[in-house]
Design a protein around this motif. Structure first.
Motif, PDB file in Angstrom:
ATOM      1  N   PRO A  92       0.803  -1.228   0.000  1.00  0.00           N
ATOM      2  CA  PRO A  92       0.000   0.000   0.000  1.00  0.00           C
ATOM      3  C   PRO A  92       0.833   1.275   0.000  1.00  0.00           C
ATOM      4  CG  PRO A  92      -1.009  -1.612   1.435  1.00  0.00           C
ATOM      5  CD  PRO A  92       0.300  -2.211   0.995  1.00  0.00           C
ATOM      6  N   GLU A  93       1.861   1.341   0.835  1.00  0.00           N
ATOM      7  CA  GLU A  93       2.655   2.573   0.931  1.00  0.00           C
ATOM      8  C   GLU A  93       3.350   2.899  -0.381  1.00  0.00           C
ATOM      9  OE1 GLU A  93       6.162   4.579   3.660  1.00  0.00           O
ATOM     10  OE2 GLU A  93       6.206   2.426   3.254  1.00  0.00           O
ATOM     11  N   THR A  94       3.932   1.884  -1.041  1.00  0.00           N
ATOM     12  CA  THR A  94       4.671   2.180  -2.266  1.00  0.00           C
ATOM     13  C   THR A  94       3.738   2.509  -3.425  1.00  0.00           C
ATOM     14  OG1 THR A  94       4.842  -0.186  -2.769  1.00  0.00           O
ATOM     15  CG2 THR A  94       6.686   0.834  -1.592  1.00  0.00           C
ATOM     16  N   ASP A  95       2.547   1.893  -3.458  1.00  0.00           N
ATOM     17  CA  ASP A  95       1.576   2.294  -4.470  1.00  0.00           C
ATOM     18  C   ASP A  95       1.177   3.751  -4.269  1.00  0.00           C
ATOM     19  OD1 ASP A  95       1.304   0.165  -6.191  1.00  0.00           O
ATOM     20  OD2 ASP A  95      -0.852  -0.044  -5.887  1.00  0.00           O
ATOM     21  N   ASN A  96       0.976   4.136  -3.019  1.00  0.00           N
ATOM     22  CA  ASN A  96       0.592   5.510  -2.714  1.00  0.00           C
ATOM     23  C   ASN A  96       1.699   6.488  -3.086  1.00  0.00           C
ATOM     24  OD1 ASN A  96       0.825   7.758  -0.301  1.00  0.00           O
ATOM     25  ND2 ASN A  96      -1.261   7.520  -1.060  1.00  0.00           N
ATOM     26  N   LEU A  97       2.933   6.185  -2.681  1.00  0.00           N
ATOM     27  CA  LEU A  97       4.037   7.114  -2.926  1.00  0.00           C
ATOM     28  C   LEU A  97       4.402   7.164  -4.409  1.00  0.00           C
ATOM     29  CD1 LEU A  97       6.306   6.350   0.149  1.00  0.00           C
ATOM     30  CD2 LEU A  97       4.827   8.333  -0.213  1.00  0.00           C
ATOM     31  N   GLY A  98       4.320   6.032  -5.094  1.00  0.00           N
ATOM     32  CA  GLY A  98       4.592   6.045  -6.527  1.00  0.00           C
ATOM     33  C   GLY A  98       3.582   6.887  -7.280  1.00  0.00           C
ATOM     34  N   ALA A  99       2.301   6.727  -6.923  1.00  0.00           N
ATOM     35  CA  ALA A  99       1.267   7.540  -7.551  1.00  0.00           C
ATOM     36  C   ALA A  99       1.420   9.012  -7.182  1.00  0.00           C
ATOM     37  CB  ALA A  99      -0.118   7.032  -7.141  1.00  0.00           C
ATOM     38  N   LEU A 100       1.784   9.276  -5.938  1.00  0.00           N
ATOM     39  CA  LEU A 100       1.990  10.652  -5.503  1.00  0.00           C
ATOM     40  C   LEU A 100       3.102  11.314  -6.309  1.00  0.00           C
ATOM     41  CD1 LEU A 100       1.324  12.934  -3.497  1.00  0.00           C
ATOM     42  CD2 LEU A 100       2.983  11.914  -1.924  1.00  0.00           C
ATOM     43  N   LEU A 101       4.205  10.613  -6.501  1.00  0.00           N
ATOM     44  CA  LEU A 101       5.315  11.150  -7.284  1.00  0.00           C
ATOM     45  C   LEU A 101       4.880  11.441  -8.711  1.00  0.00           C
ATOM     46  CD1 LEU A 101       8.307  11.881  -7.552  1.00  0.00           C
ATOM     47  CD2 LEU A 101       8.768   9.451  -8.003  1.00  0.00           C
TER      48      LEU A 101
END
Length: 480
Positions: free
Chosen positions: A109-118
């Motif tokens: 979940p965290e990396t999906d969120n941060l990747g999309a945020l970037l």
């Protein structure tokens, strides 16, 4: 054009003295223009001398001649965990499988969120206000949280494929997905249909929200006929578009001819999926017959030049995008993944110059054409043509304002088209409005702390680097 505000009509925001690329039906360029916005909607646009004199406003911005254009629409972006690996690998085709294999263990979940945020942050700073994925989320709610944090428009979706065809003698070394990866991602058809229905129900396409669900899926011969037909029916029921990859590499032609005795687009036409509600991404390898089928059906297309150029997939060498445009096909632009910056004006530049170089012709695609692709055609590809893509009365106030303090902005000719496409590009983007809200104001995000986001993104990327090995793909020595 004074619009419909009436004498001394009150608006929330009045933008004055801008050089406005309206992208309206007449393609007017307002040399000294104004835009009036109320409740996130454009209520008047025209020469400043006409609009400003009949408008009372809560807030006014004097743009001092700055360039203004509609928010750009990136019709194909992969926004997810893989974004945290970009710039490290892959360096060639052989690296793709190994990196993706490791990313399977990295997706959470965290990396999906941060990747999309970037991805969203980069798109906005480059003037993009709306984007679509072809179902690249493993944790859809996390992708949605990122879109909402930045404030742009997004059409994300669950990762979706149910078919892994085995064709003797097929070479997948340069393909979009390895056989092993496809097998890991493969989901039963029934579950795919349920997920599509659920994402379009949770994020309705027609409710006017910034996050919307469509029938987004992988495609590329990785979706069964049963899934494609069901997805198209669901899309129509929800009033949403159907979007998927297609004809990225020559191997898709091999698969289709082996399984169905015809080329991929011909097969889509045979099963009744090829129509005006379908958007196909890449479309690098088409026959003349397939081009005609696309044009006659009203199907929309997304051209991703940087993705193809980086991986040598033939979009410029073999692509029929100029021919499709000449036949009236709506051809949008996409940044894709692993292709470099999430920068749609970069894609516009590559589309404008690539065909000229390969074909030895001028102009093939003009600056005006690629700007239409980046705005109007993108809106059509996402089913948003009645809401965004141009600066017109009744449309949403998704606007990009460029700065005047960089050399790329000069000289300021009355016609800014070629200056924007070939010179300034996205380097001068200063302020970005969505629904009349400045989500980027003078280069700063307004909804969240960007520095905190960068720290979290870098920490997650460091975890990826440690897992793969910092020197695994480095050609030159890394000296601490």
């Amino acid at each position: 054009m004074r619009g419909e505000v009436g004498n001394e009509a009150r608006v929330d925001l009045l933008l004055r003295h801008g050089r406005i690329l309206t992208m309206d039906r007449q393609r007017r360029i307002l040399v000294d223009g104004a835009v009036a916005i109320r409740d996130g909607i454009i209520v008047s646009v025209g020469p400043d001398s006409e609009v400003a004199t009949v408008t009372a406003t809560t807030s006014t911005r004097d743009l001092r001649g700055a360039l203004v254009h509609p928010g750009l629409i990136d019709a194909h972006v992969h926004a997810g965990s893989s974004e945290l690996s970009r710039g490290m690998a892959p360096k060639d085709h052989a690296d793709y499988g190994a990196v993706d294999d490791w990313l399977f263990t990295f997706r959470k979940p965290e990396t999906d969120n941060l990747g999309a945020l970037l991805s969203c942050m980069e798109m906005v700073t480059n003037g993009t206000t709306a984007y679509s994925d072809t179902g690249g989320s493993f944790f859809l709610d996390e992708t949605v949280r990122a879109i909402e944090k930045v404030g742009m428009r997004g059409m994300p979706g669950n990762s979706m494929l149910d078919f892994n065809p085995q064709v003797p003698g097929r070479d997948t070394s340069a393909g979009a997905m390895s056989e092993e990866e496809a097998e890991v991602l493969r989901t039963p058809t029934r579950v795919c249909v349920e997920r599509l229905d659920e994402q379009m129900t949770r994020y309705p396409f027609r409710d006017g929200g910034r996050v919307r669900g469509g029938a987004t899926m992988y495609g590329c011969m990785r979706c069964s006929d049963e899934l494609l037909i069901a997805a198209q029916a669901l899309a129509r029921r929800h009033g949403a578009p159907m979007i998927m990859h297609q004809s990225w590499d020559p191997e898709e032609v091999t698969i289709s001819e082996s399984l169905y005795g015809c080329r991929p687009i011909e097969h889509l036409a045979e099963i009744g999926v090829l129509d005006e509600n379908l958007t196909l991404v890449h479309m690098n390898h088409l026959s003349p017959t397939e081009v005609d089928l696309v044009a006659d059906s009203g199907t929309r297309v997304v051209h991703c030049p940087a993705a193809s150029l980086r991986r040598g997939m033939g979009a410029i060498r073999n692509g029929s995008f100029p021919e499709m445009l000449a036949k009236g096909v709506q051809v949008a632009l996409g940044s894709d993944g692993y292709s470099g910056r999430r920068d749609l004006l970069r894609q516009a530049y590559l589309a404008a110059v690539g065909f000229r170089e390969f074909r030895g012709e001028l102009p093939v695609l003009t600056g005006e054409t690629v700007l239409e692709m980046a705005t109007l055609h993108g809106a059509k590809a996402l089913g948003l043509e009645n809401e965004v893509g141009s600066i017109e009365i009744g449309k949403r106030a998704d606007l990009v304002i460029h700065s005047l303090d960089r050399p790329e902005a000069y000289p300021r000719f009355r016609d800014p088209v070629d200056n924007l496409v070939y010179f300034r590009s996205s380097s001068t983007v200063d302020t970005v409005f969505v629904d009349g809200e400045a989500i980027l104001d003078k280069g700063r995000f307004t909804r969240f702390d960007a520095e905190d986001a960068y720290r979290r993104i870098d920490a997650a990327a460091s975890e990826f680097e440690a897992g793969v090995g910092a020197t695994t793909y480095a050609v030159w020595p890394l000296v601490d």
